[in-house]
Write a protein that holds these residues in place. Structure first.
Motif, short mmCIF file in Angstrom:
data_model
loop_
_atom_site.label_atom_id
_atom_site.label_comp_id
_atom_site.label_asym_id
_atom_site.label_seq_id
_atom_site.Cartn_x
_atom_site.Cartn_y
_atom_site.Cartn_z
N GLU A 149 38.18 44.68 49.22
CA GLU A 149 38.85 44.67 50.53
C GLU A 149 39.08 46.12 50.95
N SER A 150 38.55 46.47 52.13
CA SER A 150 38.71 47.84 52.60
C SER A 150 38.69 47.85 54.12
N ASP A 151 39.70 48.49 54.73
CA ASP A 151 39.79 48.58 56.19
C ASP A 151 39.73 47.21 56.85
N GLY A 152 40.35 46.23 56.20
CA GLY A 152 40.43 44.89 56.76
C GLY A 152 39.16 44.07 56.66
N THR A 153 38.13 44.57 55.98
CA THR A 153 36.89 43.83 55.81
C THR A 153 36.68 43.53 54.33
N SER A 154 35.87 42.51 54.07
CA SER A 154 35.62 42.07 52.70
C SER A 154 34.14 42.19 52.39
N THR A 155 33.85 42.56 51.17
CA THR A 155 32.47 42.58 50.71
C THR A 155 32.44 42.20 49.23
N LEU A 156 31.26 41.94 48.73
CA LEU A 156 31.09 41.50 47.36
C LEU A 156 30.15 42.44 46.62
N GLY A 157 30.28 42.46 45.31
CA GLY A 157 29.39 43.28 44.51
C GLY A 157 29.29 42.72 43.10
N VAL A 158 28.26 43.13 42.40
CA VAL A 158 28.03 42.69 41.02
C VAL A 158 27.66 43.90 40.19
N VAL A 159 28.26 44.03 39.02
CA VAL A 159 27.87 45.09 38.07
C VAL A 159 27.38 44.42 36.80
N GLY A 160 26.36 45.02 36.20
CA GLY A 160 25.78 44.49 34.98
C GLY A 160 25.35 45.62 34.06
N PRO A 161 24.69 45.29 32.96
CA PRO A 161 24.30 46.32 31.99
C PRO A 161 23.41 47.41 32.58
N ASP A 162 22.59 47.06 33.57
CA ASP A 162 21.67 48.03 34.16
C ASP A 162 22.21 48.68 35.41
N SER A 163 23.35 48.23 35.90
CA SER A 163 23.96 48.81 37.11
C SER A 163 25.47 48.73 36.96
N ARG A 164 26.03 49.69 36.24
CA ARG A 164 27.43 49.62 35.84
C ARG A 164 28.37 50.27 36.85
N GLN A 165 27.84 50.86 37.90
CA GLN A 165 28.68 51.50 38.90
C GLN A 165 28.51 50.84 40.26
N LEU A 166 29.61 50.82 41.02
CA LEU A 166 29.58 50.29 42.38
C LEU A 166 30.22 51.31 43.30
N ALA A 167 29.48 51.72 44.34
CA ALA A 167 30.03 52.66 45.33
C ALA A 167 31.02 51.94 46.22
N LEU A 179 23.52 43.00 49.69
CA LEU A 179 24.32 41.90 49.16
C LEU A 179 23.46 40.68 48.91
N PHE A 180 22.61 40.35 49.87
CA PHE A 180 21.71 39.21 49.73
C PHE A 180 20.82 39.39 48.50
N GLY A 181 20.24 40.60 48.35
CA GLY A 181 19.37 40.87 47.22
C GLY A 181 20.09 40.80 45.90
N THR A 182 21.34 41.28 45.87
CA THR A 182 22.12 41.23 44.64
C THR A 182 22.33 39.81 44.17
N PHE A 183 22.74 38.95 45.08
CA PHE A 183 23.02 37.57 44.68
C PHE A 183 21.75 36.76 44.50
N LEU A 184 20.66 37.15 45.15
CA LEU A 184 19.38 36.52 44.86
C LEU A 184 18.99 36.78 43.41
N TYR A 185 19.13 38.03 42.98
CA TYR A 185 18.84 38.39 41.58
C TYR A 185 19.75 37.63 40.62
N GLU A 186 21.04 37.54 40.97
CA GLU A 186 21.97 36.83 40.10
C GLU A 186 21.64 35.35 40.02
N GLY A 187 21.12 34.78 41.11
CA GLY A 187 20.71 33.38 41.07
C GLY A 187 19.56 33.16 40.10
N VAL A 188 18.58 34.07 40.10
CA VAL A 188 17.47 33.97 39.16
C VAL A 188 17.98 34.06 37.73
#
Length: 373
Positions: A149-167, A179-188
């Motif tokens: 939650e930032s500036d009144g807006t919401s977003t989502l993110g995923v961190v894993g072994p190969d991507s441990r940081q989130l800007a 975001l779409f690509g992240t959750f597409l990968y997580e679905g697979v």
């Protein structure tokens, strides 16, 4: 000699299936949930008790569960472990996390230890990077699911072994396409690590690979592909509906019951191939049980996206990812099974033994999961 090779490959297949099943747990993947509110300078970190029991020496009686007494005794150890594994930083230096509240929260798959912290960065700056390092050494498939939650807006993110940081800065926050690509990968990934779902797909696929022994003309590849397409379409349509309903909060079912019924559905489907008491229309079976499997898939999104404006985008990416993983498995497995189905050994031994093994594994899961309800 050819018959011996076929029997050898069959034995190898059964052994591998048994070994895999011994390490398979619930359909729900290992996840932690992080809720970061930049506007209020707070972060809440939820870690499953079952994961804590694996990562830390808290389970004193060895029952793989944490009692209230064990949890209270290990509170300091838990908080130190969480604080060294989740780091927020600004351009100046690492930020300081100060504990405010500590207790239990509940997600779809059970109880979690939850800690609420205030964030203090040098010179009063806002954190611009989150680094996550929990549980990857214990489970390489673990994910940290983040609601920002930032500036009144919401977003989502995923961190894993190969991507441990989130800007975290506004310019670097995940856009819609990312975001779409992240959750597409997580679905697979979620599809590929769900052995119960894979076994169910295998059972649904088997009838389309069998030769008929009733004297009717042999079924060609084209007709078998149409049969398989109908089965997969029915299953996809069913679990897509319940995945959407559950993730959007319209219908929510207890995940323990869902996982138990999913395991039971595999046993019933396997039995129906041998003794079609529910009929030979496999697509009907796929649709009926697919409704239950959709609730299992939604256990990830439903816990994270409630009230988040980008729920629909994340849901679409995750669902398409599940379907891509499913199609990938079918593209690889069906041609192999179809070719194997031309041998006499396939129908006489391979399929019956596979169904027996799958049925036994799924019934074991039913008993295991029922005891956790």
């Amino acid at each position: 000699m050819r018959e011996m090779k076929q029997w050898g490959s069959l034995v190898v297949s059964m052994v591998l299936l048994a070994l895999i099943s011994g390490t398979a747990w619930a359909h729900k993947a290992s996840d932690s949930f992080i809720y970061l509110n930049q506007d209020r300078g707070e972060i809440r970190i939820d870690v499953a008790l079952r994961d804590l029991a694996v990562a830390l020496p808290l389970d004193r009686n060895g029952d793989r569960q944490l009692s209230g007494a064990e949890l209270r005794a290990g509170r300091d150890q838990i908080t130190r472990w969480v604080e060294q594994g989740v780091t927020l930083s600004s351009t100046q230096a690492d930020c300081r996390l100060t504990g405010q509240q500590w207790g239990l929260s509940r997600h779809s798959d059970g109880p979690y230890a939850a800690g609420l912290y205030t964030i203090s960065c040098p010179d009063g700056a806002a954190p611009d990077t989150l680094t996550y390092n929990l549980l990857f050494s214990q489970d390489p498939l673990h994910r940290g699911l983040i609601s920002l939650e930032s500036d009144g807006t919401s977003t989502l993110g995923v961190v894993g072994p190969d991507s441990r940081q989130l800007a975290l800065s506004a310019g670097d926050a995940p856009g819609s396409l990312q975001l779409f690509g992240t959750f597409l990968y997580e679905g697979v990934i979620h599809l590929l690590i769900g052995l119960d779902h894979i076994l169910f797909l295998l059972v649904l696929m088997l009838p389309a690979t069998l030769r008929k022994n009733d004297g009717s003309p042999p079924v060609g590849l084209k007709q078998r592909l149409w049969e398989l397409t109908g089965i997969v379409t029915a299953f996809t349509a069913a679990h897509s509906v319940t995945l959407a309903l559950a993730a959007l909060g319209v219908v929510r079912l207890p995940i323990a019951w869902v996982e138990t019924i999913i395991a039971l559905s595999i046993a019933v489907a396997a039995m129906n191939v041998m003794w079609p008491i529910l009929g030979r229309k496999t697509w009907k079976l796929a649709f009926g049980f697919g409704l239950i499997h959709g609730f299992g898939f939604a256990s990830v999104l439903g816990d994270l996206t409630s009230g988040v404006s980008q729920t629909v985008l994340a849901l679409a990416g995750f669902n398409i990812g599940v379907e891509l993983g499913q199609l990938g498995l079918l593209v690889i497995a069906f041609p192999l099974l179809y070719l194997w189905g031309k041998t006499h050994l396939y129908g006489r031994a391979v399929v019956p033994l596979t169904l027996i093994a799958v049925g036994a594994i799924s019934l074991y899961w039913v008993a295991e999961r029922a005891m956790a309800i």
